[in-house]
Design a protein around this motif. Structure first.
Motif, PDB file in Angstrom:
ATOM      1  N   GLY A 203       0.815  -1.198   0.000  1.00  0.00           N
ATOM      2  CA  GLY A 203       0.000   0.000   0.000  1.00  0.00           C
ATOM      3  C   GLY A 203       0.849   1.248   0.000  1.00  0.00           C
ATOM      4  N   LEU A 204       0.183   2.369  -0.010  1.00  0.00           N
ATOM      5  CA  LEU A 204       0.841   3.672   0.056  1.00  0.00           C
ATOM      6  C   LEU A 204       0.960   4.084   1.514  1.00  0.00           C
ATOM      7  CD1 LEU A 204       1.846   6.265  -1.432  1.00  0.00           C
ATOM      8  CD2 LEU A 204      -0.524   7.067  -1.347  1.00  0.00           C
ATOM      9  N   TYR A 205       2.134   4.580   1.909  1.00  0.00           N
ATOM     10  CA  TYR A 205       2.380   5.006   3.278  1.00  0.00           C
ATOM     11  C   TYR A 205       2.637   6.502   3.339  1.00  0.00           C
ATOM     12  CZ  TYR A 205       2.534   0.264   5.138  1.00  0.00           C
ATOM     13  OH  TYR A 205       2.182  -0.992   5.539  1.00  0.00           O
ATOM     14  N   ASP A 206       2.414   7.088   4.532  1.00  0.00           N
ATOM     15  CA  ASP A 206       2.655   8.518   4.701  1.00  0.00           C
ATOM     16  C   ASP A 206       4.102   8.813   5.070  1.00  0.00           C
ATOM     17  OD1 ASP A 206       2.774   7.664   7.309  1.00  0.00           O
ATOM     18  OD2 ASP A 206       1.028   8.819   8.003  1.00  0.00           O
ATOM     19  N   GLY A 207       4.954   7.834   4.961  1.00  0.00           N
ATOM     20  CA  GLY A 207       6.379   7.974   5.215  1.00  0.00           C
ATOM     21  C   GLY A 207       7.056   6.649   4.932  1.00  0.00           C
ATOM     22  N   ASP A 208       8.323   6.541   5.285  1.00  0.00           N
ATOM     23  CA  ASP A 208       9.039   5.295   5.120  1.00  0.00           C
ATOM     24  C   ASP A 208       8.457   4.266   6.080  1.00  0.00           C
ATOM     25  OD1 ASP A 208      10.802   3.176   5.027  1.00  0.00           O
ATOM     26  OD2 ASP A 208      12.590   4.447   4.988  1.00  0.00           O
ATOM     27  N   PRO A 209       7.916   3.128   5.583  1.00  0.00           N
ATOM     28  CA  PRO A 209       7.297   2.139   6.469  1.00  0.00           C
ATOM     29  C   PRO A 209       8.248   1.589   7.525  1.00  0.00           C
ATOM     30  CG  PRO A 209       6.719   1.718   4.193  1.00  0.00           C
ATOM     31  CD  PRO A 209       7.783   2.765   4.166  1.00  0.00           C
ATOM     32  N   ALA A 210       9.564   1.699   7.282  1.00  0.00           N
ATOM     33  CA  ALA A 210      10.531   1.207   8.265  1.00  0.00           C
ATOM     34  C   ALA A 210      10.702   2.170   9.433  1.00  0.00           C
ATOM     35  CB  ALA A 210      11.884   0.973   7.589  1.00  0.00           C
ATOM     36  N   THR A 211      10.159   3.367   9.326  1.00  0.00           N
ATOM     37  CA  THR A 211      10.274   4.368  10.376  1.00  0.00           C
ATOM     38  C   THR A 211       9.096   4.264  11.335  1.00  0.00           C
ATOM     39  OG1 THR A 211      11.414   5.869   8.848  1.00  0.00           O
ATOM     40  CG2 THR A 211      10.476   6.836  10.864  1.00  0.00           C
ATOM     41  N   PRO A 212       9.353   4.161  12.626  1.00  0.00           N
ATOM     42  CA  PRO A 212       8.251   4.081  13.598  1.00  0.00           C
ATOM     43  C   PRO A 212       7.301   5.263  13.476  1.00  0.00           C
ATOM     44  CG  PRO A 212      10.342   3.567  14.656  1.00  0.00           C
ATOM     45  CD  PRO A 212      10.676   4.077  13.286  1.00  0.00           C
ATOM     46  N   GLY A 213       5.996   4.966  13.591  1.00  0.00           N
ATOM     47  CA  GLY A 213       4.993   6.026  13.566  1.00  0.00           C
ATOM     48  C   GLY A 213       4.385   6.281  12.209  1.00  0.00           C
ATOM     49  N   THR A 214       4.930   5.673  11.146  1.00  0.00           N
ATOM     50  CA  THR A 214       4.314   5.851   9.825  1.00  0.00           C
ATOM     51  C   THR A 214       3.091   4.955   9.699  1.00  0.00           C
ATOM     52  OG1 THR A 214       5.778   4.189   8.866  1.00  0.00           O
ATOM     53  CG2 THR A 214       6.460   6.494   8.694  1.00  0.00           C
ATOM     54  N   SER A 215       2.159   5.371   8.863  1.00  0.00           N
ATOM     55  CA  SER A 215       0.900   4.654   8.714  1.00  0.00           C
ATOM     56  C   SER A 215       0.577   4.415   7.257  1.00  0.00           C
ATOM     57  CB  SER A 215      -0.252   5.458   9.350  1.00  0.00           C
ATOM     58  OG  SER A 215      -0.041   5.657  10.726  1.00  0.00           O
ATOM     59  N   ARG A 216      -0.125   3.344   7.032  1.00  0.00           N
ATOM     60  CA  ARG A 216      -0.660   3.067   5.710  1.00  0.00           C
ATOM     61  C   ARG A 216      -1.794   4.031   5.423  1.00  0.00           C
ATOM     62  NH1 ARG A 216      -5.006  -0.202   4.490  1.00  0.00           N
ATOM     63  NH2 ARG A 216      -4.899  -1.184   6.543  1.00  0.00           N
ATOM     64  N   VAL A 217      -1.807   4.573   4.223  1.00  0.00           N
ATOM     65  CA  VAL A 217      -2.898   5.440   3.787  1.00  0.00           C
ATOM     66  C   VAL A 217      -4.013   4.540   3.287  1.00  0.00           C
ATOM     67  CG1 VAL A 217      -3.594   7.299   2.233  1.00  0.00           C
ATOM     68  CG2 VAL A 217      -1.266   7.255   3.167  1.00  0.00           C
ATOM     69  N   GLY A 218      -5.085   4.427   4.053  1.00  0.00           N
ATOM     70  CA  GLY A 218      -6.150   3.495   3.719  1.00  0.00           C
ATOM     71  C   GLY A 218      -6.997   3.932   2.549  1.00  0.00           C
ATOM     72  N   GLU A 219      -7.183   5.243   2.385  1.00  0.00           N
ATOM     73  CA  GLU A 219      -8.034   5.733   1.301  1.00  0.00           C
ATOM     74  C   GLU A 219      -7.524   7.060   0.778  1.00  0.00           C
ATOM     75  OE1 GLU A 219     -12.546   7.473   0.861  1.00  0.00           O
ATOM     76  OE2 GLU A 219     -12.316   5.520   1.836  1.00  0.00           O
ATOM     77  N   VAL A 220      -7.625   7.226  -0.526  1.00  0.00           N
ATOM     78  CA  VAL A 220      -7.313   8.489  -1.184  1.00  0.00           C
ATOM     79  C   VAL A 220      -8.561   8.919  -1.935  1.00  0.00           C
ATOM     80  CG1 VAL A 220      -5.898   9.647  -2.929  1.00  0.00           C
ATOM     81  CG2 VAL A 220      -4.860   7.946  -1.398  1.00  0.00           C
ATOM     82  N   ALA A 221      -9.139  10.039  -1.500  1.00  0.00           N
ATOM     83  CA  ALA A 221     -10.369  10.523  -2.120  1.00  0.00           C
ATOM     84  C   ALA A 221     -10.095  11.463  -3.290  1.00  0.00           C
ATOM     85  CB  ALA A 221     -11.243  11.227  -1.086  1.00  0.00           C
ATOM     86  N   GLY A 222      -8.881  12.010  -3.343  1.00  0.00           N
ATOM     87  CA  GLY A 222      -8.533  12.930  -4.412  1.00  0.00           C
ATOM     88  C   GLY A 222      -7.089  13.357  -4.278  1.00  0.00           C
ATOM     89  N   PRO A 223      -6.579  14.133  -5.225  1.00  0.00           N
ATOM     90  CA  PRO A 223      -5.177  14.548  -5.208  1.00  0.00           C
ATOM     91  C   PRO A 223      -4.765  15.243  -3.919  1.00  0.00           C
ATOM     92  CG  PRO A 223      -6.180  15.068  -7.316  1.00  0.00           C
ATOM     93  CD  PRO A 223      -7.291  14.629  -6.421  1.00  0.00           C
ATOM     94  N   GLY A 224      -5.679  15.952  -3.286  1.00  0.00           N
ATOM     95  CA  GLY A 224      -5.342  16.662  -2.058  1.00  0.00           C
ATOM     96  C   GLY A 224      -4.887  15.743  -0.950  1.00  0.00           C
TER      97      GLY A 224
END
Length: 397
Positions: A203-224
């Motif tokens: 999936g797409l993550y909001d940071g490096d998945p190996a870095t503590p505290g990053t999360s998977r982006v569950g949904e993208v509603a638009g470019p924003g």
């Protein structure tokens, strides 16, 4: 800023979806309603890092797709892996950079790939049909119709189309570049209800998945929703051409054409097709556009450029008219009739793309002249548009 999406499959077990982005009901409804699905799988999900097909991985994917068909769904598979499958048989340690050896590897590997799919699907009594494409096959009107008819007929006859770029003959000018984009365009071509992108990334993550505290982006509603997320590149295996960048771009193309997208790892294909909360769900952002114009915008590589005067730019962009010779100020490049060309304003910005009706050598004598004048002096064959509106797509407004 950390690169996103460069983690291992299964990382989502340790990192949950971002708050408010689980994609629950919208995802479940979209997946449940999907009757025709395009599934794309990357090379790294089918092969070993050293090259060669992994039969167990192929069988695992086929198990999931066969189950989807049993639930009265139609499936089109866009599969990478031809070049990667041909590496080991040819004694190549890694994917070659030169086009000639890539084409040689694809020639060997494509046969191995389709043979593996044929044998694996045969366990379920499912026939497969191989469809190899280049962008040339779909930007032209007649070729586009033929591609659609072939895929449609395969589905009607109960076969499962296996689509890949025709790497054995594709040149840089007619390549899609990656199968993520090809999958998005095939989804539009066959009027799919859902596109599922499978790779070695879950999936797409909001940071490096190996870095503590990053999360998977569950949904993208638009470019924003992608603002502030640096999209990482290639997966670990190094046998493919894509990365998270190409997957997000493919999702943008598909959702812009009204097709929802699920991005996850190949190991979670069954969850994706069941509408469960896995990977990243991209909501549709637009409506289905006219047939092959999406291909013209995203699959064709311009062979030249035409500079338009201000009046012609307004006519093409705002009024969606055909381009006439009278509105062209300059010609650039070497192209033939039927080739895709870029249409630019006087500042050099690309405003549209279209299929030209004259070659580059003919056009200079036509510039700035009316079709009536051209017909009178050069004959009736010249009383026509340089780019017809049906062969033209606006890139910016």
């Amino acid at each position: 800023m950390a690169a996103a999406g460069a983690g291992a499959a299964g990382a989502a077990d340790a990192a949950g979806a971002a708050p408010g982005t689980a994609g629950g009901t919208a995802r479940q409804d979209a997946v449940a309603a999907a009757r025709r699905i395009v599934v794309k799988v990357g090379s790294s999900s089918l092969t070993t890092a050293a090259g060669g097909l992994d039969a167990d991985r192929v069988d695992a994917l086929v198990d999931v797709l066969a189950a989807a068909r049993d639930s009265e769904r139609e499936v089109v598979l866009v599969s990478s892996g031809a070049i990667a499958a041909g590496l080991a048989p040819l004694g190549l340690e890694r994917r070659p950079r030169d086009l000639a050896r890539q084409q040689a590897a694809a020639s060997v590997g494509q046969g191995l790939l389709i043979a593996r799919y044929t044998a694996s699907f045969a366990r379920y009594g499912v026939r497969v049909g191989q469809v190899l494409m280049t962008s040339y096959d779909t930007s032209r009107r007649t070729h586009y119709r033929n591609a659609y008819r072939t895929l449609e007929q395969l589905l009607r006859m109960g076969a499962l189309p296996v689509v890949n770029e025709n790497d054995t003959v594709a040149t840089d000018e007619i390549r899609f570049g990656d199968n993520d984009r090809l999958a998005a365009l095939v989804a539009h071509l066959v009027r799919a209800d859902l596109l599922v992108l499978l790779s070695d990334v879950d999936g797409l993550y909001d940071g490096d998945p190996a870095t503590p505290g990053t999360s998977r982006v569950g949904e993208v509603a638009g470019p924003g929703d992608l603002t502030g997320i640096a999209i990482g590149s290639a997966g670990r295996a190094g046998v493919g051409t894509g990365g998270m960048v190409t997957k997000v771009e493919a999702a943008r193309i598909a959702t812009g054409a009204g097709i929802p997208v699920v991005l996850t790892s190949a190991s979670r294909a069954a969850d994706a097709l069941a509408g469960r909360d896995t990977g990243t769900y991209f909501r549709p952002t637009g409506r289905r556009s006219r047939g092959r114009l999406l291909w013209l915008a995203h699959a064709s590589a311009p062979r030249g450029a035409l500079t338009l005067d201000d009046g012609a730019v307004r006519a093409v962009v705002e009024r969606h008219t055909s381009l006439l010779a009278a509105g062209i100020a300059a010609v650039e490049g070497e192209f033939g009739a039927g080739d895709p060309v870029e249409l630019r304003d006087t500042a050099g910005r690309a405003v549209a793309r279209g299929l030209v009706n004259f070659d580059a050598k003919e056009l200079p004598q036509l510039l700035g002249r009316s079709t009536r004048e051209l017909a009178r002096e050069l004959g009736p064959a010249y009383e026509r548009e340089v780019v017809h509106k049906d062969d033209l797509v606006v890139l910016q407004h």
